[in-house]
Write an enzyme that holds these catalytic residues in place. Sequence first.
Site, short mmCIF file in Angstrom:
data_model
loop_
_atom_site.label_atom_id
_atom_site.label_comp_id
_atom_site.label_asym_id
_atom_site.label_seq_id
_atom_site.Cartn_x
_atom_site.Cartn_y
_atom_site.Cartn_z
N ALA A 386 -11.62 0.37 -3.31
CA ALA A 386 -11.20 0.10 -2.01
C ALA A 386 -9.46 0.19 -1.99
O ALA A 386 -9.09 0.24 -2.82
CB ALA A 386 -11.49 -1.14 -1.60
N CYS A 387 -9.31 1.05 -0.68
CA CYS A 387 -7.85 1.46 -0.49
C CYS A 387 -7.85 0.94 0.88
O CYS A 387 -8.46 0.57 1.64
CB CYS A 387 -7.44 2.70 -1.06
SG CYS A 387 -8.34 4.18 -0.10
N ASP A 388 -6.47 1.47 1.38
CA ASP A 388 -6.12 1.11 2.85
C ASP A 388 -6.83 1.89 3.77
O ASP A 388 -7.37 1.29 4.64
CB ASP A 388 -4.66 1.50 2.93
CG ASP A 388 -4.07 0.88 4.22
OD1 ASP A 388 -4.34 -0.23 4.54
OD2 ASP A 388 -3.08 1.61 4.80
N ILE A 419 -10.44 -1.29 2.75
CA ILE A 419 -10.41 -2.63 2.29
C ILE A 419 -11.02 -3.45 3.54
O ILE A 419 -11.69 -4.55 3.57
CB ILE A 419 -9.24 -3.27 2.02
CG1 ILE A 419 -8.82 -2.80 0.74
CG2 ILE A 419 -8.96 -4.67 2.09
CD1 ILE A 419 -7.43 -2.88 0.26
#
Length: 589
Positions: A386-388, A419
């Site tokens: 998960a990232c921005d 996320i």
Amino acid sequence: MEEKVSLKVRVQKLGTSLSNMVMPNIGAFIAWGVLTALFIADGYLPNEQLATVVGPMLTYLLPILIGYTGGYMIHGQRGAVVGSIATVGAITGSSVPMFIGAMVMGPLGGWTIKKFDEKFQEKIRPGFEMLVNNFSAGLVGFALLLLAFYAIGPVVSTLTGAVGNGVEAIVNARLLPMANIIIEPAKVLFLNNALNHGIFTPLGVEQVAQAGKSILFLLEANPGPGLGILLAYAVFGKGSAKSSSWGAMVIHFFGGIHEIYFPYVMMKPTLFLAAMAGGISGTFTFQLLDAGLKSPASPGSIIAIMATAPKGVWPHLNILLGVLVAAVVSFLIAALILHADKSTEDSLEAAQAATQAAKAQSKGQLVSTSVDAVVSTDSVEKIIFACDAGMGSSAMGASILRDKVKKAGLELPVSNQAISNLLDTPKTLIVTQEELTPRAKDKSPSAIHVSVDNFLASPRYDEIVASLTGASPIAEIEGDIPTSAPVDSQEIDLNHIDAVVVAYGKAQGTATMGCETIRAIFRNKNIRIPVSTAKISELGEFNSKNIMIVTTISLQAEVQQAAPNSQFLIVDSLVTTPEYDKMAARMYK
């Protein structure tokens, strides 16, 4: 300190919520940009009939997609439907493209129907669920459509006009380059997508509708500043940071994954000055030459930028010149900073961890030093990176771990997502960068969370695989992570090595980067030993004691079985390990 952390997380959420309404729909923006570039009157292939599609796409399709996505983020499919209905009210109640209105009405529609469901869902009598659900969505959407038509649309239209006039005034006053004073640091602090897709894309599309191109698409996407910094590391850097910068340059400039140069800036915060100077000079050049793009360039690859440039040779050359100026300026300033630096720390990975820890602590965050539960095939059914934005570096990290999981014989799905789209599901292992872990835990408290310094090269991947296969548990303290395999490189007779081979399994990408890293180190040390790559199935040709094979912990057993007579250097990462520098220091050929 807790208040500061929560404020920072709230700011990140606001920026991310804006960009997450646009980024999933970037394909539609690109399709509109291609349509505009080809078929309008001054396009490559003018066509009056196809040109009539440009206006409806801009006015209706793109805002409705944004409103749909915004509603979906809040309350799934029902929120998406109501958000779309409300967005239509804003579109028809205004005379300008309603992107900002869609960003307001989409989430508002999702939130309104969510609150309705929370209040009345349990009161619906059996057998009336479909009737109530359908009519409630329709009536709530109808009410919001009227609100948007008479109130939101005109207000947002006025605000959009004011913002557009403000941007135009800044451009006319030649002050647009100053925006990079904010943009470049914000990129490194995980706000790049919020700026680019949450602010610049909606404003830029409106400029394209009026002028045929927009410079706003180039502000954040310009790869020049990052390229200059990486080039400075390649020339004046030390150790693994120097050797790994060549591979990082390729990924950054051609792949468009700008996140790969962020750790290099974090290593030495004074390099923010180089990034800002490069961004300012690049934007100044774009403005001076009247450069711009016809649609967003995503990712920020030079290939994507050139593909979305206006028709003609000069528009392309003007953009290339702006990128070149940004790269040269950032290189010169970064070179001065690195050349004057007297520190002896030369491990990119160690500096990354130290910088991330100091950065997190200064903001009131606790550095994640352990996982929340035991990792095994019984406790984990899927892995999510998960990232921005749910793209870019997290996709590459997921690809790396997916390959390791397959080689270990595990049938676990490994995916990547934003996320903001995480669900609170048990038996899920979520991998995030340390800076974003608090937000991930907030979205999915039931999951197991693992923090890494860098998605592209982390020793935790091998730990995760080892724990899942039952070989060993994940190290409780990050500092305890081993940096090499049980085979000690000190025991290798390095002065009797005639060739170095970097072994790989199914994917050759990281092995090629590791090979280039070793070659660069050997050139700097004047070591004349050939370095190549080879698939594990081909290692029988290198089964000799005067051949050293470099591989990772996860492939160690397979490689040693394929070439038992060779010497081995087992590393945690083929790209960023400090073992290459140590190895070169002990070789005298």
